[in-house]
Scaffold this active site. Structure first.
Site, PDB file in Angstrom:
ATOM      1  N   HIS A  10      -4.034   6.086   2.984  1.00 21.73           N
ATOM      2  CA  HIS A  10      -4.687   4.865   2.514  1.00 21.73           C
ATOM      3  C   HIS A  10      -4.127   3.617   3.192  1.00 21.73           C
ATOM      4  CE1 HIS A  10      -5.738   1.660  -0.413  1.00 21.73           C
ATOM      5  NE2 HIS A  10      -6.769   2.436  -0.708  1.00 21.73           N
ATOM      6  N   SER A  44     -11.169  -1.004  -1.480  1.00 17.12           N
ATOM      7  CA  SER A  44      -9.961  -0.929  -0.652  1.00 17.12           C
ATOM      8  C   SER A  44     -10.290  -1.163   0.812  1.00 17.12           C
ATOM      9  CB  SER A  44      -9.307   0.444  -0.783  1.00 17.12           C
ATOM     10  OG  SER A  44      -8.423   0.504  -1.854  1.00 17.12           O
ATOM     11  N   ASP A  80       0.831  -1.197   0.000  1.00 16.75           N
ATOM     12  CA  ASP A  80       0.000   0.000   0.000  1.00 16.75           C
ATOM     13  C   ASP A  80       0.867   1.249   0.000  1.00 16.75           C
ATOM     14  OD1 ASP A  80      -2.366   1.761   0.591  1.00 16.75           O
ATOM     15  OD2 ASP A  80      -3.322  -0.164   0.973  1.00 16.75           O
TER      16      ASP A  80
END
Length: 793
Positions: free
Chosen positions: A255, A575, A200
């Protein structure tokens, strides 16, 4: 099987250690296009120097992105190193393994021998990564002429252009039936001892979600390490943090912090996102270990880097690999190095969980290879409710990201003003009024066509607030955005407000904030943005696999980023659903450490829920019955997944036979990395015959027969009887109708014949079979599709 093992040689060589100059990553922020083609973030990103380069494959460069629907304006990224011309593109080159790889240094020297000499006046190395555990190969910057020379080497198998991928909570774990000090969490010790690797954007390691209170040291097999700013905070929770081409293992985007904490964050009490959803935050496997492989930037993730991250994760010893990433366009499996690398991980027992993508409700599904556990996104029974009370007394229930507590005085009504395009301009008197406007554009990954600056412009003109009407394609999905003083409502409710304004001379409304409401029905529902099947390149295997919470999820976040501020933040996307399932896989792995990756996937799929909180079938974003192409086998149920009774197992030989049937010798040679391998050495397994826990067959009058083999992982002496739920226009016959097991690990094969009635004209039909014992229900959906014929089947 011995021949195919060439794909899985346990080598140790990894990314080149040669010192390289840092590459300057250029992101040019562009204004939204006049007619945007999509509405979620980062969709139009591409490598500028690849935009017109097709390489030797004759296909456009493959782009890959993070799979969440919130992001800034699109950007164009250029990853050229100093001294290299725009004619140089990044290629991932797959090679036939050397007979004797020798030492790590020998391996790197051998791969260097494929490359041209450095450019005159530049010490910029061509080699970016070397790969050994995912496959034998490397990533390098080459011109097309140089690539043509490399392709003439006897060891050359294939080259694919680099791709940019898109990275696609307090209550969600309770929604999944997970409770502290009780039930599944207690029985599995919260996933203790299992290692989840996450590829990520990095991780904000100082966050309390990554505190290691109550977590023992990692198992002795762990070979990973910590580097970069995250290293100072590595502990028994965060046991690995690596970066290669990005600048650090830390997270300046958010994220990676969000997805990591969703999978395995520790318990944090008093968590909320700007006061919303207050409660105790925890990941799905709170005592599992975490390893971050930071390979992504705000512009996305290069496929060359993703493969390097997978290569590192395999070498380090992760048990579960979580990929909240999706490509911008679909490519056939043998041309997708990430898919090839994931198969190597699965062959080593690693469960690879990947996002279905945010291309819903109409466009292609990502990560559809059968060895991946592909996750769709759904809602939970929580709403951040805000009521728009009209002057006529009618209440419109919306949601708001930013809410203020209602004072003791009554909310003040304001006049209503309809501004269809949500733009502030001179001559429009919006001062002191609530502006009603539409969010426009399709529901996919390019980001909203309405942005925060549009809302700021309206508020700067003196508006009292904004009611934003969702896109028509969103249906009943409200994807919260941090717009400011905005209430978001469905298109149906928005139309009711507009009709009230149209028919009322002095239309007014007041806003009442409810903060957080639980028990919302129906739930779960499939989120509008969640990608739908079938798979483009393998329609005979049902995708997505499973549905999990992915709408308005609260999880950890860095203190301040371009995309929001912490310590907790609300995000949506596949996600967010992916790490929920990664955590479930960790819980199953903790309880059954000897199970294969396919066995763990089967346990999750065959125990999924197919009904919502009302007791009816799970619905989609339009509140119509969700199809299997929207939700896969159903909504994940962690408690049942830990004890499935039977599993549909698969090994590397079966996957190889599937590749042979689908792609032939060439596909096998590429994915195995050895042109000498032949499908003559393996049984061909058509899609329908792959021992998958879901069943997809052609819909035709002539009966079509499939076989499945189940393995008993429940009590030794178990009897399962058949239960079928099929539409009247579909005929399904199964033999035998009773499965009798006398020992654990015993396997039994059953056959199924499927045909349609003579006068049927449906394009597809859905049903299911279940094997039912006194303790277990093992369910497999059946999807029969007209036109699904040879050579795919």
């Amino acid at each position: 099987e011995e021949a195919f093992a060439a794909l899985h040689r346990a080598s140790t060589a990894t990314t080149t250690k040669r010192k390289r100059k840092k590459h300057l990553l250029l992101c040019a922020v562009l204004p939204p296009p006049a007619a945007p083609s999509s509405s979620l973030p980062l969709a139009s990103f591409h490598h500028h120097h690849l935009s017109s380069s097709h390489g030797i494959l004759g296909q456009p460069p493959d782009l890959t992105f993070l799979a969440h629907p919130h992001a800034p304006a699109p950007a164009v990224c250029d990853d050229l190193g100093a001294g290299l011309s725009p004619n140089h593109s990044t290629y991932i080159v797959l090679l036939r393994p050397p007979v004797d790889a020798g030492s790590d240094e020998d391996h790197r020297w051998w791969q260097d021998s494929f490359l041209p000499t450095p450019l005159a006046g530049s010490d910029e190395p061509r080699l970016i990564h070397t790969y050994t555990d995912v496959f034998t190969g490397f990533a390098a910057r080459l011109t097309e002429a140089e690539l043509a020379l490399v392709s003439k080497r006897a060891e050359f198998v294939r080259a694919v252009p680099n791709q940019l991928w898109r990275p696609t909570t307090t209550h969600t774990q309770e929604f999944l039936g997970l409770k502290r000090d009780a039930g599944l969490w207690r029985d599995t010790n919260y996933g203790e001892g299992v290692i989840i690797g996450v590829v990520d954007t990095g991780i904000y390691a100082a966050h309390p979600s990554f505190d290691d209170s109550g977590i023992p040291p990692p198992p002795s097999k762990w070979k990973g390490s910590c580097h970069g700013t995250a290293a100072a905070h590595c502990n028994n929770k965060l046991i690995g943090a690596k970066f290669i081409t990005v600048n650090d293992s830390g997270d300046v985007i958010g994220h990676g912090t969000h997805t990591s904490s969703t999978a395995a964050g520790n318990f944090v009490s008093g968590a909320s996102a700007q006061g919303l959803g207050r409660g105790t935050a925890a990941g799905t496997a709170p005592r599992a270990h975490l390893a971050m492989y930071s390979m992504c930037t705000l512009c996305g993730c290069d496929s060359a880097d993703i493969v390097a991250g997978i290569d590192e994760a395999i070498k380090d010893g992760v048990d579960v690999l979580s990929l909240s990433l999706a490509p911008v366009f679909d490519v056939e499996f043998s041309r997708d190095p990430v898919v090839i690398g994931a198969l190597s991980a699965v062959a080593k027992g690693i469960v690879v969980v990947a996002a279905a993508g945010n291309n819903g409700p109409e466009f292609f599904i990502a990560n559809s290879a059968p060895w991946l556990l592909t996750v769709a996104a759904g809602s939970v029974d929580r709403s951040f409710e805000t009521v728009v009370q009209l002057g006529n007394g009618n209440h419109i229930n919306g949601e708001a990201f930013n809410q203020v507590s209602n004072s003791s005085s009554k909310p003040k009504p304001f006049p209503l003003y309809v501004d269809k395009h949500c733009k502030s301009s001179p001559g429009r008197n919006v001062a002191g009024k609530i502006v009603i406007c539409h969010s426009t554009g399709p529901m996919n990954d390019t980001g909203p066509s309405i942005n925060k600056s549009d809302i700021s412009g309206i508020m700067s003109a003196g508006a009292a607030g904004v009611v934003l009407i969702n896109r028509k394609a969103a249906g009943f999905t409200t994807l919260l955005e941090d717009y400011g003083n905005v209430v978001q409502v469905t298109v149906a409710d928005g139309n009711n407000i507009i009709e009230y304004v149209r028919t009322t001379s002095k239309a007014s409304a007041k806003v009442i904030y409810k903060n957080t409401v639980l028990g919302v029905r129906p739930s779960p529902t499939v989120a509008a943005f969640s990608s739908r099947g079938p798979s483009t390149f393998s329609p005979g295997v049902l995708k997505p696999d499973i549905l999990a919470p992915g709408l308005n999820v609260i999880a950890a976040w860095p203190p301040l980023t371009m995309l929001g501020s912490g310590p907790f933040h609300i995000k949506s996307g596949t996600s967010m659903s992916t790490p929920h399932v990664s955590g479930v896989a960790a819980l199953v792995k903790s309880s059954h450490p000897d199970w294969s990756a396919a066995g763990i996937k089967s346990a999750i799929l065959t125990t999924a829920d197919i009904t919502d909180s009302t007791g009816g079938p799970i619905l989609d974003e339009q509140h119509q019955r969700a199809t299997a192409y929207a939700m896969g086998a159903g909504h994940v149920n962690p408690t049942k997944a830990i004890d499935p009774g039977l599993v549909y197992d698969l090994g590397i030989t079966e996957y190889a036979g599937y590749i042979c049937a689908l792609l032939g010798d060439q596909g096998l040679a590429v994915i195995a990395g050895d042109p000498m391998l032949s499908c003559k050495m393996l049984p061909k397994i058509p899609e329908a015959q792959l021992n998958y826990p879901t069943i997809t067959v052609p819909l035709k009058k002539k009966p079509f027969t499939v076989n499945r083999t189940v393995t008993n992982v429940g009590p030794e002496n178990s009897i399962y009887t058949l239960k079928m739920e099929v539409p009247k226009s579909l005929t399904v016959r199964v033999y035998p109708e009773t499965l009798v097991f006398s020992k654990a690990g015993e396997k039994i094969t059953y056959s199924m014949m499927v045909s349609r009635h003579r006068n049927g004209r449906e394009k597809s039909l859905e049903g299911s079979i279940s094997w039912v014992s006194s303790k277990h229900v093992v369910r497999s959906p059946i999807v029969a599709v007209a036109g699904l014929v040879s050579p795919l089947l």
